[in-house]
Enzyme design. Structure first.
Site, PDB file in Angstrom:
ATOM      1  N   SER A  63      18.797 -32.167  -2.200  1.00 49.01           N
ATOM      2  CA  SER A  63      17.728 -31.757  -3.115  1.00 49.01           C
ATOM      3  C   SER A  63      18.127 -32.056  -4.557  1.00 49.01           C
ATOM      4  CB  SER A  63      17.393 -30.283  -2.875  1.00 49.01           C
ATOM      5  OG  SER A  63      16.150 -29.950  -3.428  1.00 49.01           O
ATOM      6  N   ASP A 199      12.593 -32.293   2.058  1.00 51.59           N
ATOM      7  CA  ASP A 199      13.831 -31.766   1.483  1.00 51.59           C
ATOM      8  C   ASP A 199      14.955 -31.596   2.505  1.00 51.59           C
ATOM      9  OD1 ASP A 199      15.756 -30.000   0.183  1.00 51.59           O
ATOM     10  OD2 ASP A 199      14.174 -29.572  -1.267  1.00 51.59           O
TER      11      ASP A 199
END
Length: 339
Positions: A63, A199
């Site tokens: 991320s 993600d």
């Protein structure tokens, strides 16, 4: 696989020829709280007096940690990334409708029927944070780099690996960054070749265990030859006090009880625990758990001045704690010259 089992399997392996430890940098996810990580990286690069990538043999991230990992591996100064992320951060988590005459107003969304935020702000932040490196193919990054994502198309983990990337050799760091940071309900999924990516925090918010496995499987390192520096994002505790009879449904789990945050936090703790057990004193985690007052003003999508100031305070506290508890080990990390 338990840490003790891994150790036993590698006890018979010959040690590498190099007497120097194999150093790994692992950067966790956390949205705007990644500013905490960027500030830590900036301070460490200042102390090292050389590009931070020169201190590590492998860099891994998830991320926002994946975005920072891309920049570090490509040689982008940590100070430049911190400045740009801080400057652009608010725009990542904001939706505005612009009217003729330059007027605009914010339109809140709740992420129930669609993503809370558009990708525009995130794209601008990635472009600014990575600079010219955003167009670099991952296969052309000289420093070993691993960034995590998840395929919503086939339900599998995706590891962007600069050394063994298979059919994704032409993927750019920009595409890697937008894939690893496409948090469900917050941002739209990112498409690469018909593969819908989200993600990497879903499976490895702390990429430490992934990086450890890569150190062993790709680079042939024994656990006792690896030293890892892991940097968190000042996340709060995700647990709740037990209440008898509580029975949350799908909507309450998603909204009121933050199922995404609980999932991310639980698997992060698992990853950290496994690597800590495996490496012992060769593992250094720099992070801090904020008190309740400060935890309330920082979050994945809080990017205002109060959040920024709080993250700056917490990063300073974390570095002071690291210097006091493991100062010699931290200095050794920064003296290292990667091969």
């Amino acid at each position: 696989m338990p840490a003790d089992t891994i150790k036993k399997r590698w006890q018979g392996r010959k040690p590498s020829a190099s007497p120097s430890p194999f150093q790994v940098l692992a950067l966790s996810g956390g949205g705007y709280r990644g500013l905490f990580s960027a500030m830590i990286l900036e301070e460490m690069e200042s102390r090292a007096r050389k590009p931070l990538r020169d201190c590590f043999d492998l860099i891994a991230g998830t991320s926002i940690g994946g975005i920072l990992a891309c920049g570090i591996a490509a040689g982008v100064p940590a100070s430049a990334m911190r400045e740009e992320f801080e400057r652009q951060g608010k725009g990542i988590f904001e939706r505005r409708i612009r009217l003729p005459g330059g007027l605009s107003f914010r339109v809140p969304r709740f992420g129930v029927l669609g993503a809370k935020y558009s990708r525009a702000g995130l794209e601008a932040a990635v472009a600014g944070t990575l600079g010219k490196a955003s167009g670099t193919r991952i296969a052309d990054v000289a420093k070993p780099l691993v960034v995590t994502a998840v395929s919503a198309t086939n339900g599998s983990a995706v590891l962007f690996d600069s050394r063994s990337n298979g059919g994704m050799k032409d993927v750019t760091l920009r595409e890697v960054a937008l894939s690893t940071s496409a948090a469900p309900t917050y941002f739209p999924e990112f498409n690469i070749g018909g593969n819908s990516l989200v993600d990497g925090g879903i499976v490895a918010n702390a990429p430490d265990a992934v990086a450890m496995m890569k150190s062993m499987s790709v680079f042939g390192q024994r656990p006792e030859e690896v030293r890892m520096l892991s940097i968190g994002t000042a996340g709060g505790v995700m647990g709740e006090v037990f209440r008898d009879g509580r029975s949350a449904g799908a909507l309450r789990w998603m909204v009121a009880r933050n199922l995404f945050g609980l999932t991310v936090g639980a698997q992060q703790e698992l990853s950290l625990g496994l690597v800590r057990d495996l490496l012992g004193e060769r593992y250094l985690r720099i992070d801090v758990t904020p008190d309740n007052a400060r935890a309330k003003v920082i979050a994945l999508d809080k990017a205002d001045g109060t959040a920024t100031a709080t993250l700056r305070e917490l990063s300073k506290q974390a570095m002071e704690d690291a210097d006091r508890q493991r100062g010699g080990d931290l200095a050794a990390f920064l003296r290292h010259s990667a091969s």
